[in-house]
Write an enzyme that holds these catalytic residues in place. Structure first.
Site, PDB file in Angstrom:
ATOM      1  N   LYS A   1       1.347   4.358  -2.779  1.00  0.00           N
ATOM      2  CA  LYS A   1       1.155   5.790  -2.467  1.00  0.00           C
ATOM      3  C   LYS A   1       2.380   6.599  -2.908  1.00  0.00           C
ATOM      4  CE  LYS A   1      -2.928   5.776  -1.180  1.00  0.00           C
ATOM      5  NZ  LYS A   1      -3.927   6.589  -1.870  1.00  0.00           N
TER       6      LYS A   1
ATOM      7  N   TYR B   1       0.843  -1.205   0.000  1.00  0.00           N
ATOM      8  CA  TYR B   1       0.000   0.000   0.000  1.00  0.00           C
ATOM      9  C   TYR B   1       0.879   1.258   0.000  1.00  0.00           C
ATOM     10  CZ  TYR B   1      -3.172   3.525   2.043  1.00  0.00           C
ATOM     11  OH  TYR B   1      -3.900   4.666   2.303  1.00  0.00           O
TER      12      TYR B   1
HETATM   13  P1  NAD Z   1     -12.362   3.590   1.752  1.00  0.00           P
HETATM   14  O1  NAD Z   1     -11.843   2.208   1.608  1.00  0.00           O
HETATM   15  O2  NAD Z   1     -13.281   3.892   2.864  1.00  0.00           O
HETATM   16  O3  NAD Z   1     -13.092   4.038   0.401  1.00  0.00           O
HETATM   17  C1  NAD Z   1     -12.518   3.755  -0.844  1.00  0.00           C
HETATM   18  C2  NAD Z   1     -13.644   3.562  -1.840  1.00  0.00           C
HETATM   19  O4  NAD Z   1     -13.046   3.194  -3.078  1.00  0.00           O
HETATM   20  C3  NAD Z   1     -14.628   2.442  -1.460  1.00  0.00           C
HETATM   21  O5  NAD Z   1     -15.937   2.947  -1.385  1.00  0.00           O
HETATM   22  C4  NAD Z   1     -14.477   1.414  -2.585  1.00  0.00           C
HETATM   23  O6  NAD Z   1     -15.697   0.813  -2.967  1.00  0.00           O
HETATM   24  C5  NAD Z   1     -13.925   2.290  -3.704  1.00  0.00           C
HETATM   25  N1  NAD Z   1     -13.193   1.514  -4.714  1.00  0.00           N
HETATM   26  C6  NAD Z   1     -12.363   0.456  -4.538  1.00  0.00           C
HETATM   27  N2  NAD Z   1     -11.944   0.013  -5.736  1.00  0.00           N
HETATM   28  C7  NAD Z   1     -12.489   0.813  -6.672  1.00  0.00           C
HETATM   29  C8  NAD Z   1     -12.427   0.870  -8.099  1.00  0.00           C
HETATM   30  N3  NAD Z   1     -11.731  -0.012  -8.801  1.00  0.00           N
HETATM   31  N4  NAD Z   1     -13.111   1.863  -8.715  1.00  0.00           N
HETATM   32  C9  NAD Z   1     -13.849   2.752  -8.025  1.00  0.00           C
HETATM   33  N5  NAD Z   1     -13.966   2.737  -6.681  1.00  0.00           N
HETATM   34  C10 NAD Z   1     -13.288   1.772  -6.022  1.00  0.00           C
HETATM   35  O7  NAD Z   1     -11.101   4.565   1.748  1.00  0.00           O
HETATM   36  P2  NAD Z   1     -11.007   6.037   2.353  1.00  0.00           P
HETATM   37  O8  NAD Z   1     -10.619   5.907   3.767  1.00  0.00           O
HETATM   38  O9  NAD Z   1     -12.192   6.826   2.001  1.00  0.00           O
HETATM   39  O10 NAD Z   1      -9.715   6.547   1.566  1.00  0.00           O
HETATM   40  C11 NAD Z   1      -9.785   7.421   0.460  1.00  0.00           C
HETATM   41  C12 NAD Z   1      -8.363   7.775   0.042  1.00  0.00           C
HETATM   42  O11 NAD Z   1      -7.674   8.377   1.142  1.00  0.00           O
HETATM   43  C13 NAD Z   1      -7.508   6.589  -0.388  1.00  0.00           C
HETATM   44  O12 NAD Z   1      -6.627   6.999  -1.414  1.00  0.00           O
HETATM   45  C14 NAD Z   1      -6.700   6.278   0.858  1.00  0.00           C
HETATM   46  O13 NAD Z   1      -5.472   5.646   0.535  1.00  0.00           O
HETATM   47  C15 NAD Z   1      -6.479   7.663   1.407  1.00  0.00           C
HETATM   48  N6  NAD Z   1      -6.182   7.659   2.842  1.00  0.00           N
HETATM   49  C16 NAD Z   1      -7.151   7.333   3.744  1.00  0.00           C
HETATM   50  C17 NAD Z   1      -6.845   7.338   5.100  1.00  0.00           C
HETATM   51  C18 NAD Z   1      -7.862   7.002   6.144  1.00  0.00           C
HETATM   52  O14 NAD Z   1      -7.511   6.893   7.325  1.00  0.00           O
HETATM   53  N7  NAD Z   1      -9.142   6.857   5.798  1.00  0.00           N
HETATM   54  C19 NAD Z   1      -5.560   7.684   5.520  1.00  0.00           C
HETATM   55  C20 NAD Z   1      -4.592   7.964   4.563  1.00  0.00           C
HETATM   56  C21 NAD Z   1      -4.920   7.991   3.220  1.00  0.00           C
HETATM   57  C1  AKB Z   2      -4.592   2.744   6.528  1.00  0.00           C
HETATM   58  O1  AKB Z   2      -4.477   2.437   7.726  1.00  0.00           O
HETATM   59  O2  AKB Z   2      -4.349   1.987   5.580  1.00  0.00           O
HETATM   60  C2  AKB Z   2      -4.968   4.170   6.202  1.00  0.00           C
HETATM   61  C3  AKB Z   2      -3.771   5.015   6.009  1.00  0.00           C
HETATM   62  C4  AKB Z   2      -3.045   5.549   7.164  1.00  0.00           C
HETATM   63  O3  AKB Z   2      -3.365   5.231   4.895  1.00  0.00           O
HETATM   64  N1  AKB Z   2      -5.817   4.659   7.251  1.00  0.00           N
END
Ligand code: NAD
Ligand code: AKB
Length: 328
Positions: A160, A156
């Protein structure tokens, strides 16, 4: 890697063009689409996802498209027919799910941002594509700075880093304005966390209110950078509002600092508010991913370039979570 041609350094989408959000039914999308619709009007924000979540409000309220980010032609059609000028690209596979299925993680995370950047180049779009604290690996200092080494040990995290590199390449070669934040673990109550390592910091609230007990999958002394969702949404929109000339080399992945606490400190803060709440700690494989990440990040570049400052601390975040979940 890139065949460069001369383009303006930044291309702002003309006002009036709509916003497309990929992965909109996930944890961040659920809050972000709501805020974007409050600012720009419901019809101006197209929510999309590869799945439908039964009962999710975006399936009924406002435009929604079923769209895989791996379907370049489908994305092209939504962009053209929807008059899209900006993409918030949230679709991804997070760390815990990604380490179980690294091929899927690479395909969706790298394939998805590649399609979005190609779309941006072709149709003059602005892009927001988040990065993560997972770009750092065990060799980074526990207080990681903007320029600490990026040697992640998770797939992952690798995806990124690749996403940041692609965004920089499309800016340098094609003038695509793609911005991103290295989000810490995000804590929110409107949608469940989506398969990450930091999910314990969300699950613990649901378990505390429903069962009075939580079995936490990391050690009590695990300290990670975290952030309440309202801060994360504000950071996202502030970065997208920042004038391009104020942004330097970190535009594809800014460190932003929120709250840094241990799992034990989180459990204790919840126990101060919920009588009888108890938490056991039974670490699983996710401990290894958490141990490879920093405890906290230095965000002085984001402060200097676009004025970032978090508002929530541990107490106010826990109060907001308990209040939000009790109302929902
Ligand atoms: P999440 O898993 O809650 O949501 C991701 C969404 O992407 C899901 O609804 C899923 O159905 C959709 N998805 C998966 N494969 C897909 C595809 N092929 N086409 C279209 N949609 C698809 O993730 P999130 O927490 O909302 O994260 C959003 C972004 O933020 C991501 O890039 C993640 O890496 C980043 N991020 C999140 C966090 C966190 O703590 N939530 C932290 C760091 C970075
Ligand atoms: C995870 O735990 O994968 C995410 C992130 C820190 O990117 N919440």
């Amino acid at each position: 890697m890139f065949k460069c041609r001369l383009m303006p350094a930044s291309r702002m989408a003309p006002p009036g063009r709509r916003i497309l959000v990929t992965g909109a039914l996930g944890q961040i999308g659920t809050d972000l689409v709501e805020e974007l619709r409050a600012r720009h009007g419901t019809a101006s924000v197209i929510a999309s996802d590869v799945r439908e979540v039964p009962g999710h409000p975006f399936l009924e309220d406002g435009p929604f498209r079923l769209l895989s980010v791996l379907d370049g032609d489908g994305m092209d059609a939504v962009v053209r027919e929807g008059g899209v000028g900006t993409i918030y690209h949230l679709a991804a596979i997070l760390s815990a799910t990604g380490e179980k299925n690294p091929n899927l993680c690479r395909r969706v995370n790298v394939g998805g941002i590649t399609n979005v950047l190609e779309m941006a180049m072709k149709h003059d779009l602005r892009v927001y594509a988040p990065s993560s604290i997972a770009v750092f690996g065990p060799d980074a200092p526990k207080l990681s700075t903007q320029d600490s080494p990026l040697n992640p040990t998770t797939t992952y995290g690798e995806t990124k880093c690749t996403g940041e590199a692609l965004a920089r390449g499309y800016l340098d070669c094609f003038g695509v304005d793609c911005r991103g934040i290295r989000y810490p673990g995000l804590i929110s109550w409107k949608a469940p966390a989506g398969g990450g390592t930091t999910d314990y910091a969300v699950e613990i609230f649901h378990a505390a209110l429903e069962k009075g007990h939580y079995e936490c999958f990391v050690r009590p002394d695990t300290r990670l950078p975290m952030m309440y969702i309202d801060d994360a949404i504000r950071a996202t929109l502030d970065l997208m509002d920042a004038p391009p000339e104020s942004l330097g080399n970190s535009r594809a992945g800014y460190n932003v600092s929120g709250i840094s606490f241990t799992a034990q400190e989180l459990a204790d803060t919840i126990a101060e508010r919920i009588d009888g709440f108890t938490c056991d700690f039974v670490p699983d494989v996710r401990q290894k991913y958490a141990d490879s990440w920093p405890d906290a990040v230095d965000d002085s570049v984001a402060q200097d370039e676009w004025g970032w400052k978090a508002e929530y601390d541990l107490d106010s975040m826990v109060d907001a979570m308990l209040e939000g979940l009790s109302r929902s």
